[in-house]
Design a protein around this motif. Structure first.
Motif, short mmCIF file in Angstrom:
data_model
loop_
_atom_site.label_atom_id
_atom_site.label_comp_id
_atom_site.label_asym_id
_atom_site.label_seq_id
_atom_site.Cartn_x
_atom_site.Cartn_y
_atom_site.Cartn_z
N UNK A 155 -17.08 -16.88 18.06
CA UNK A 155 -15.83 -17.07 17.62
C UNK A 155 -15.63 -16.38 16.48
N UNK A 156 -14.54 -15.13 16.29
CA UNK A 156 -14.25 -14.83 15.07
C UNK A 156 -13.50 -15.73 14.23
N UNK A 157 -12.86 -16.58 14.76
CA UNK A 157 -11.86 -17.59 13.87
C UNK A 157 -12.55 -19.00 13.38
N UNK A 158 -13.89 -19.03 13.70
CA UNK A 158 -14.58 -20.05 13.37
C UNK A 158 -15.26 -19.65 11.85
N UNK A 159 -15.28 -20.70 11.12
CA UNK A 159 -16.15 -20.50 9.69
C UNK A 159 -17.68 -21.25 9.82
N UNK A 160 -17.81 -21.51 10.93
CA UNK A 160 -19.15 -22.45 11.00
C UNK A 160 -20.26 -21.34 11.03
N UNK A 161 -21.57 -21.73 10.92
CA UNK A 161 -22.78 -20.78 11.15
C UNK A 161 -23.91 -21.33 11.99
N UNK A 162 -24.03 -21.03 13.17
CA UNK A 162 -23.51 -19.93 13.72
C UNK A 162 -22.07 -20.21 14.19
N UNK A 163 -20.99 -19.31 14.67
CA UNK A 163 -19.82 -19.52 14.77
C UNK A 163 -19.70 -20.54 16.02
N UNK A 164 -20.30 -20.66 16.85
CA UNK A 164 -20.27 -21.58 18.02
C UNK A 164 -21.71 -22.05 18.16
N UNK A 165 -21.94 -23.32 18.20
CA UNK A 165 -23.03 -24.02 18.69
C UNK A 165 -23.67 -23.72 19.77
N UNK A 166 -22.86 -23.36 20.90
CA UNK A 166 -23.58 -22.97 22.00
C UNK A 166 -24.57 -21.81 22.24
N UNK A 167 -24.47 -21.10 21.21
CA UNK A 167 -25.23 -19.82 21.11
C UNK A 167 -26.84 -20.30 20.92
#
Length: 415
Positions: free
Chosen positions: A22-34
């Motif tokens: 998700x390019x709009x996310x600031x988390x690392x990784x951008x999505x937990x589902x990865x």
């Protein structure tokens, strides 16, 4: 090579797991589902006997297959990314295997309006008699880059079950967030410990990519003046309209991905948001020649000046940031990297084809972080959309190429 390949079974499993970034996310990784896929990969590697396979907090999978030779062979890393593009849904992927493909149109059953036509995909015309995997019509497939992930996993399976194959230390790296340009932001190079590497993220069988775009990202903020519309005469300056004027100024016959090819660069708007007070546009800037990026940006900023000039009292801010650079500048300093791939492909019965990628890979940035990192084919085609497909035989040939490649590195190393 007589071997019961596991690559297709792995691939069919991996693509059903939603790993969109998700390019709009600031988390690392951008999505937990990865991490859902990454955890499975660690479990499978441990089950193979790869003892140090592990997932870190940032979503990276690290693993090592120890050397089984007395030679001091350079440490080689194979890398693929687990995330899929946000351009098209990756939830609920239903892969379909079209056995013994006859070169007819492929109608995707969940949306019959989605038809993969050989006339639109020249490479598909060469796949007669092969087994083609597609999605069902409502999602992308995820061959970019789960084909690469499955190929590396099958390589690991082969090496752990064929100890007679001589090789140096092999490192495995699976990254998150490659599709949004953050794939190596938090990679631990010391932990990785590789001298050279190869991403598995290429397309047509036989392709070896040692050149990518150089890339910058640009954000332009347009500022207007917001006021109650009922009392806005001669006062309101609508930032959305300024942004619209700016977009209208962009050339219609060039300067964009839909009007360029081969070695032509482009400027591409990828996101827009805002209101009457402020509107922001995000762009990606691409060219094989790094020096041209600033020229493209200067032209883009000129359009911004023209747009705000039509709205007295408005203004803009122009922000540029480096994303990655053309790996060729680094890879060319180590010609053996490509020479060994060519030998490995020849041993696999594959025609070696050097190519340039109108895009980038994790290898683009890793090359400038100190590890030369070109790209090898996986068979993934028409990526980022519902017409994505991959040939099982292409994936198998990629596995075979890697098996020969690790042996070539061992053979070419002096005692």
């Amino acid at each position: 090579m007589t071997y019961h390949f596991t690559v297709s079974d792995r691939f069919l499993k991996y693509v059903t797991i939603d790993t969109q970034s998700d390019p709009q996310s600031d988390t690392v990784p951008s999505t937990a589902r990865q991490k859902d896929l990454s955890k499975i990969l660690v479990e499978e590697l441990l089950a193979m006997g790869v003892k140090d396979a592990a997932l870190d907090d940032f979503g990276y999978v690290y693993a090592s297959i120890p050397s089984n030779t007395d030679k001091k062979v350079p440490v080689i890393c194979f890398c693929s990314h687990v995330d899929t593009s946000s351009d098209c849904s990756g939830k609920g992927v239903k892969p379909i295997v079209h056995y013994d493909y006859d070169c007819r149109d492929i109608v995707l059953p969940d949306d019959p309006a989605q038809v993969i036509r050989p006339g639109d995909h020249p490479y598909l015309k060469t796949k007669r008699g092969e087994d083609i995997i597609t999605a069902s019509g409502t999602t992308l497939l995820g061959a970019d880059d789960k084909a690469g992930v499955a190929i590396i996993m099958d390589l690991a399976h082969y090496l752990t079950t064929h100890p007679d194959v001589k090789h140096g230390t092999i490192k495995i790296l699976f990254t998150p967030d490659e599709e949004i340009g953050r794939g190596v932001d938090h990679v631990d190079l010391e932990r990785l410990g590789a001298d050279f590497g190869y991403t598995l993220d290429g397309g047509e069988r036989g392709s070896y990519t040692d050149e990518t775009f150089s890339a910058n990202g640009v954000t332009i903020h347009f500022y207007g003046n917001s006021i109650h519309p009922g009392y806005a005469k001669d006062k309101l300056i609508n930032a959305i309209k300024i942004a619209g004027t700016f977009l209208e100024l962009l050339p219609k016959d060039g300067f964009s991905p839909e009007t360029t090819e081969d070695r032509e660069g482009f400027v591409h708007p990828v996101h827009m948001e805002g209101g009457a007070e402020k509107a922001s546009l995000s762009f990606i800037i691409r060219d094989f020649e790094t020096s041209k990026l600033k020229l493209h940006e200067a032209r883009l900023e000129q359009f911004a000046k023209q747009a705000t000039g039509r709205y007295p009292g408005s203004r803009y801010e122009f922000e540029s940031r480096e994303q990655y650079r053309n790996m060729k500048e680094v890879v060319d300093q180590h010609p053996e990297i490509g020479e060994y791939v060519k030998i490995a492909m020849e041993r696999s019965g594959v025609t070696f084809k050097k190519s340039s990628a109108r895009g980038g890979t994790d290898g683009s940035r890793l090359s400038f972080m100190g590890i030369p990192f070109p790209d090898i084919f996986t068979g993934e085609m028409a990526f980022h959309g519902k017409h994505e497909y991959v040939s099982i035989q292409d994936m198998q040939k990629s596995v075979e190429t890697l098996v020969h490649l690790v042996q070539v590195w061992e053979e070419k190393t002096d005692s």
